[in-house]
Design an enzyme around this catalytic site. Structure first.
Site, mmCIF file in Angstrom:
data_model
loop_
_atom_site.group_PDB
_atom_site.id
_atom_site.type_symbol
_atom_site.label_atom_id
_atom_site.label_comp_id
_atom_site.label_asym_id
_atom_site.label_seq_id
_atom_site.Cartn_x
_atom_site.Cartn_y
_atom_site.Cartn_z
ATOM 1 N N TYR A 190 39.112 26.965 27.587
ATOM 2 C CA TYR A 190 38.642 25.934 28.223
ATOM 3 C C TYR A 190 37.125 25.716 28.487
ATOM 4 O O TYR A 190 36.504 24.909 28.765
ATOM 5 C CB TYR A 190 39.144 25.963 29.797
ATOM 6 C CG TYR A 190 40.482 25.437 29.873
ATOM 7 C CD1 TYR A 190 41.423 25.015 28.969
ATOM 8 C CD2 TYR A 190 41.154 25.290 31.285
ATOM 9 C CE1 TYR A 190 42.672 24.499 29.092
ATOM 10 C CE2 TYR A 190 42.436 24.984 31.559
ATOM 11 C CZ TYR A 190 43.282 24.836 30.416
ATOM 12 O OH TYR A 190 44.632 24.120 30.898
ATOM 13 N N GLY A 191 36.337 27.106 28.524
ATOM 14 C CA GLY A 191 35.130 27.298 28.760
ATOM 15 C C GLY A 191 34.074 26.220 27.787
ATOM 16 O O GLY A 191 32.959 25.926 28.129
ATOM 17 N N CYS A 215 34.995 34.528 35.699
ATOM 18 C CA CYS A 215 35.994 34.164 34.798
ATOM 19 C C CYS A 215 37.100 35.007 34.959
ATOM 20 O O CYS A 215 37.099 36.376 35.017
ATOM 21 C CB CYS A 215 35.578 34.154 33.418
ATOM 22 S SG CYS A 215 37.052 33.766 32.011
ATOM 23 N N THR A 216 38.478 34.815 35.094
ATOM 24 C CA THR A 216 39.424 35.469 35.499
ATOM 25 C C THR A 216 39.968 36.124 34.262
ATOM 26 O O THR A 216 40.784 37.316 34.453
ATOM 27 C CB THR A 216 40.875 34.623 35.815
ATOM 28 O OG1 THR A 216 41.035 33.442 34.954
ATOM 29 C CG2 THR A 216 40.414 33.850 37.266
ATOM 30 N N HIS A 217 39.405 36.076 33.116
ATOM 31 C CA HIS A 217 39.744 36.858 31.974
ATOM 32 C C HIS A 217 38.904 38.482 32.227
ATOM 33 O O HIS A 217 39.444 39.246 31.816
ATOM 34 C CB HIS A 217 39.401 36.302 30.652
ATOM 35 C CG HIS A 217 40.381 35.338 30.077
ATOM 36 N ND1 HIS A 217 40.408 34.102 30.545
ATOM 37 C CD2 HIS A 217 41.298 35.352 29.046
ATOM 38 C CE1 HIS A 217 41.445 33.448 30.050
ATOM 39 N NE2 HIS A 217 41.914 34.219 29.151
ATOM 40 N N CYS A 225 41.810 30.125 37.567
ATOM 41 C CA CYS A 225 40.866 29.727 36.585
ATOM 42 C C CYS A 225 39.447 29.216 37.075
ATOM 43 O O CYS A 225 39.901 27.994 37.592
ATOM 44 C CB CYS A 225 41.517 28.841 35.503
ATOM 45 S SG CYS A 225 40.177 28.431 34.118
ATOM 46 N N ASN A 226 38.506 29.833 36.924
ATOM 47 C CA ASN A 226 37.288 29.210 37.571
ATOM 48 C C ASN A 226 36.999 27.785 36.669
ATOM 49 O O ASN A 226 36.477 27.044 37.295
ATOM 50 C CB ASN A 226 36.086 30.070 37.288
ATOM 51 C CG ASN A 226 36.448 31.499 37.982
ATOM 52 O OD1 ASN A 226 35.902 31.502 39.188
ATOM 53 N ND2 ASN A 226 36.965 32.461 37.449
ATOM 54 N N THR A 227 37.060 27.894 35.281
ATOM 55 C CA THR A 227 36.631 26.873 34.619
ATOM 56 C C THR A 227 37.442 25.370 35.136
ATOM 57 O O THR A 227 37.153 24.584 35.303
ATOM 58 C CB THR A 227 36.699 27.047 33.084
ATOM 59 O OG1 THR A 227 36.172 28.242 32.803
ATOM 60 C CG2 THR A 227 36.106 25.754 32.158
ATOM 61 N N GLU A 229 42.558 37.553 25.292
ATOM 62 C CA GLU A 229 43.899 36.771 24.745
ATOM 63 C C GLU A 229 44.462 37.768 23.631
ATOM 64 O O GLU A 229 45.692 37.919 23.715
ATOM 65 C CB GLU A 229 43.369 35.420 24.195
ATOM 66 C CG GLU A 229 43.178 34.246 25.024
ATOM 67 C CD GLU A 229 44.167 34.055 26.084
ATOM 68 O OE1 GLU A 229 45.209 33.519 25.408
ATOM 69 O OE2 GLU A 229 44.121 33.948 27.243
ATOM 70 N N ASP A 250 46.390 29.064 34.098
ATOM 71 C CA ASP A 250 45.282 29.349 33.584
ATOM 72 C C ASP A 250 45.086 28.780 32.020
ATOM 73 O O ASP A 250 46.112 28.634 31.585
ATOM 74 C CB ASP A 250 44.866 30.948 33.713
ATOM 75 C CG ASP A 250 43.558 31.384 32.934
ATOM 76 O OD1 ASP A 250 42.341 30.841 33.136
ATOM 77 O OD2 ASP A 250 43.109 32.172 32.057
ATOM 78 N N SER A 251 43.833 29.004 31.618
ATOM 79 C CA SER A 251 43.699 28.495 30.151
ATOM 80 C C SER A 251 44.470 29.519 29.175
ATOM 81 O O SER A 251 44.728 29.210 28.052
ATOM 82 C CB SER A 251 42.311 28.515 29.626
ATOM 83 O OG SER A 251 41.728 29.908 30.038
HETATM 84 N N1 DGL Z 1 39.903 32.130 32.801
HETATM 85 C C1 DGL Z 1 39.081 31.074 32.925
HETATM 86 C C2 DGL Z 1 38.112 31.026 33.962
HETATM 87 O O1 DGL Z 1 38.287 31.792 35.003
HETATM 88 C C3 DGL Z 1 38.560 30.380 31.521
HETATM 89 C C4 DGL Z 1 38.661 30.879 30.267
HETATM 90 C C5 DGL Z 1 38.455 29.980 29.061
HETATM 91 O O2 DGL Z 1 39.498 29.578 28.791
HETATM 92 O O3 DGL Z 1 37.150 29.468 28.722
HETATM 93 O O4 DGL Z 1 37.224 30.371 33.796
#
Ligand code: DGL
Length: 264
Positions: free
Chosen positions: A44-45, A186-188, A75-77, A154, A12-13
């Site tokens: 990453y977003g 988003c996985t966060h 990670c979705n992004t 984070e 993931d990011s």
């Molecule tokens: N956890 C990530 C997702 O699922 C991206 C978060 C990020 O880095 O912006 O999209």
């Protein structure tokens, strides 16, 4: 090492993919896992798809060099930006990507209004537009990018007043529009479930795809006949940020301790 004993690579990011790793561990306790947090390049977003694709290739090469038998883009992004390219580059590698839970949310809503919390990159992607076209034609979908939220997670600040305030500012407009189903795209964000549950009425459902991703990984490992037979080895972690920072948040996010190496 036989392929069934080889580890599954997850990335993931940053630390968000640990919410997916948690589901994988629960469903597939015999699998050894590798995890890369690209925390030196988070979020990453707000990055371009080209930038994200480059990082994803670099991380995949690293995981393959460690013997990964399958890859999970937790990670979705990153999935929106890079899944197609990775599948093209590594046609024989089982790859699981993820996308916001639009389909189950559209099926579950009673008010007909669904909210999506996700990154700017995910919400702007062609992949997300296609997902809405396919599964959300009968419901109203309101999207909410959430800049700043990933950074709170984070830092392991899951209950901090600043995190609460930011989350509240993103959720309030969705509730005002009558959303009864909120997609954590988003996985966060699954790490904010306890805080979210305190901010939204009990009638609002929170949906994410971590468990579905674990089931998809299980199917792919079966199809390729490479399911782990155990016992799983301790998870290996890498971070492109400060390894010490990941080491500190692991017990908060995952109730886990582990060695974290630097990865660039
Ligand atoms: N956890 C990530 C997702 O699922 C991206 C978060 C990020 O880095 O912006 O999209």
């Amino acid at each position: 090492m036989s392929q069934s004993q080889a580890p599954v690579g997850i990335f993931d990011s940053g630390v968000g993919g640990l919410s997916v790793l948690r589901e994988i561990r629960q469903l597939l306790p015999n699998e050894s896992l590798l995890y890369v947090a690209d925390s030196g390049h988070v979020p990453y977003g707000e990055k371009s798809p080209e930038y994200i694709r480059e990082r994803c290739v670099r991380i995949t090469e690293h995981l393959l060099a460690q013997g990964a038998k399958a890859l999970v883009l937790a990670c979705n992004t990153a999935t929106a930006a890079a899944a197609a390219e990775l599948r093209e580059r590594y046609p024989n590698l089982p790859i699981v990507g993820m996308e916001p839970a639009v389909k189950p949310a559209a099926a579950a809503t009673r008010t007909g209004v669904v909210g999506v919390l996700a990154t700017t990159g995910t919400l702007k992607s062609a992949r997300f537009a296609a997902l809405l076209d396919r599964f959300a034609s009968d419901v109203r979908v309101i999207t909410q990018p959430c800049p700043g939220l990933v950074e709170c997670i984070e830092a392991g600040e899951l209950q901090a007043p600043a995190t609460r305030e930011l989350l509240q500012s993103y959720v309030a407009p969705l509730l005002a529009e009558g959303c009864d189903t909120l997609i954590l795209g988003c996985t966060h964000y699954p790490f904010l479930r306890p805080l979210l549950s305190a901010l939204v009425p009990a009638s609002v459902s929170l949906v994410d795809t971590g468990a579905a991703v674990a089931r998809q990984l299980q199917r792919l490992l079966q199809q390729h006949d490479v399911q782990g037979v155990g016992p799983a080895r301790p998870t290996c972690y890498w971070s492109s940020g400060e390894p010490e920072r990941l080491r500190k948040v692991l017990p908060i996010l995952l109730e886990d301790d582990g060695e974290v190496a630097f990865f660039n």
